[in-house]
Design an enzyme around this catalytic site. Structure first.
Site, PDB file in Angstrom:
ATOM      1  N   HIS A  48       0.835  -1.199   0.000  1.00 27.08           N
ATOM      2  CA  HIS A  48       0.000   0.000   0.000  1.00 27.08           C
ATOM      3  C   HIS A  48       0.872   1.252   0.000  1.00 27.08           C
ATOM      4  O   HIS A  48       0.658   2.185  -0.789  1.00 27.08           O
ATOM      5  CB  HIS A  48      -0.901  -0.033   1.234  1.00 27.08           C
ATOM      6  CG  HIS A  48      -1.776   1.168   1.388  1.00 27.08           C
ATOM      7  ND1 HIS A  48      -3.103   1.176   1.018  1.00 27.08           N
ATOM      8  CD2 HIS A  48      -1.530   2.401   1.898  1.00 27.08           C
ATOM      9  CE1 HIS A  48      -3.634   2.360   1.278  1.00 27.08           C
ATOM     10  NE2 HIS A  48      -2.686   3.122   1.823  1.00 27.08           N
ATOM     11  N   GLU A  49       1.878   1.292   0.868  1.00 29.19           N
ATOM     12  CA  GLU A  49       2.741   2.466   0.960  1.00 29.19           C
ATOM     13  C   GLU A  49       3.593   2.625  -0.291  1.00 29.19           C
ATOM     14  O   GLU A  49       3.806   3.749  -0.776  1.00 29.19           O
ATOM     15  CB  GLU A  49       3.625   2.376   2.206  1.00 29.19           C
ATOM     16  CG  GLU A  49       2.876   2.334   3.526  1.00 29.19           C
ATOM     17  CD  GLU A  49       2.008   3.570   3.763  1.00 29.19           C
ATOM     18  OE1 GLU A  49       2.245   4.605   3.105  1.00 29.19           O
ATOM     19  OE2 GLU A  49       1.099   3.499   4.592  1.00 29.19           O
ATOM     20  N   HIS A 101       1.651   4.346  -2.979  1.00 23.61           N
ATOM     21  CA  HIS A 101       1.593   5.793  -2.747  1.00 23.61           C
ATOM     22  C   HIS A 101       2.822   6.471  -3.351  1.00 23.61           C
ATOM     23  O   HIS A 101       2.719   7.539  -3.971  1.00 23.61           O
ATOM     24  CB  HIS A 101       1.538   6.099  -1.249  1.00 23.61           C
ATOM     25  CG  HIS A 101       0.170   6.061  -0.651  1.00 23.61           C
ATOM     26  ND1 HIS A 101      -0.933   6.650  -1.228  1.00 23.61           N
ATOM     27  CD2 HIS A 101      -0.282   5.527   0.516  1.00 23.61           C
ATOM     28  CE1 HIS A 101      -2.000   6.486  -0.463  1.00 23.61           C
ATOM     29  NE2 HIS A 101      -1.630   5.795   0.603  1.00 23.61           N
ATOM     30  N   GLU A 134      -6.343   6.853  -1.699  1.00 26.98           N
ATOM     31  CA  GLU A 134      -6.301   5.682  -0.814  1.00 26.98           C
ATOM     32  C   GLU A 134      -6.826   4.449  -1.542  1.00 26.98           C
ATOM     33  O   GLU A 134      -6.278   3.345  -1.403  1.00 26.98           O
ATOM     34  CB  GLU A 134      -7.116   5.944   0.451  1.00 26.98           C
ATOM     35  CG  GLU A 134      -6.448   6.878   1.439  1.00 26.98           C
ATOM     36  CD  GLU A 134      -5.143   6.332   1.982  1.00 26.98           C
ATOM     37  OE1 GLU A 134      -4.977   5.106   2.056  1.00 26.98           O
ATOM     38  OE2 GLU A 134      -4.272   7.145   2.322  1.00 26.98           O
TER      39      GLU A 134
END
Length: 260
Positions: free
Chosen positions: A131-132, A135, A189
């Protein structure tokens, strides 16, 4: 179209994600600049952690987080379309905080508390890591900075069309917020959720773990957000969206298993 007119149009209209990124670059917050700012901030974090003996480089938690980082990194590199090679780095900090974040250019920070307090599995750690990384790969900080700059411009408190230097200075000030600043939008997100699912699956981690991770997050929050949840809002709709993307992620996971 001159810069003044462009900024006026941006400030008065609904701007797309790519538009926010474009505006950030016009203000001096380009990929190379943001990555350099992030590297400087990351190095300061390391220095401070070493001085306080809070930098974890040997515990079992560190080894598990680092394993996910190392396993996902080559697949993340394959997905990098920024035009700038990332110097991925990881810092694991000894803290009870339930938190993790990433800064531009692939500077990932994990707090040990997110692993220990949530009793995360290796696959759940990989879900956060994926997830990070998304980003960072999709440069969501740049888009966040562009959106904030547009908001400031519309309010008359931010960038000025009078000079590029002034704009760059404002962008640099906004750049100081990268990684741990303003929350990402729900759309960003969602993109990180979906991309993270696919990334962890490519690296051989069961993507179902992303759902169990957020279920643990919700349970842990108990109605009040942790530091992680303050910038990574968890809700039933979000988990449902991940469930809808799970079949595609499972197909990638199965393909990766065959290759291995």
């Amino acid at each position: 179209m001159n810069k003044k007119l462009w900024m006026a149009l941006c400030a008065s209209s609904v701007v797309t994600i790519s538009g926010c990124a474009t505006f950030a670059e016009m203000a001096g917050a380009n990929t190379a600049t943001l990555n350099a700012v992030a590297t400087e901030g990351f190095n300061k974090t390391l220095t401070e952690a070493r001085s306080k003996n809070t930098l974890d480089t040997s515990s079992s938690v560190y080894k598990r987080v680092n394993a996910a980082f190392v396993n996902l990194k080559p697949y993340a590199d394959q997905m990098n379309q920024t035009g700038v090679k990332f110097n991925w780095q990881l810092a694991v900090l000894k803290s009870d905080q339930v938190n993790a974040y990433v800064a531009p250019g692939g500077k990932v920070v994990f707090y040990t508390g997110i692993v220990t307090k949530l009793n995360l599995t290796d696959a759940e750690i990989a879900a956060i890591m994926g997830h990070e990384m998304i980003h960072a790969l999709e440069e969501h900080s740049k888009q966040k900075i562009g959106a904030q700059a547009l908001t400031d411009l519309a309010l008359g408190i931010g960038l000025s069309a009078a000079g590029a230097g002034q704009g760059a200075a404002a962008a640099a000030q906004l750049g100081s917020q990268i990684g741990v600043g303003l929350p990402y939008s729900r759309s960003l997100e969602s993109r990180a959720d979906e991309g993270g699912l696919m990334l962890m699956a490519r690296a051989g981690y069961q993507p179902q773990a992303a759902i169990t991770l957020w279920e643990k997050m919700q349970k842990h929050s108990g109605g009040s957000n942790s530091a992680f949840l303050s910038t990574h809002p968890s809700n039933a709709q979000r988990i449902q969206a991940m469930r809808e993307n799970l079949p595609a992620a499972q197909a990638i996971y199965q393909q990766s298993a065959i290759k291995r």
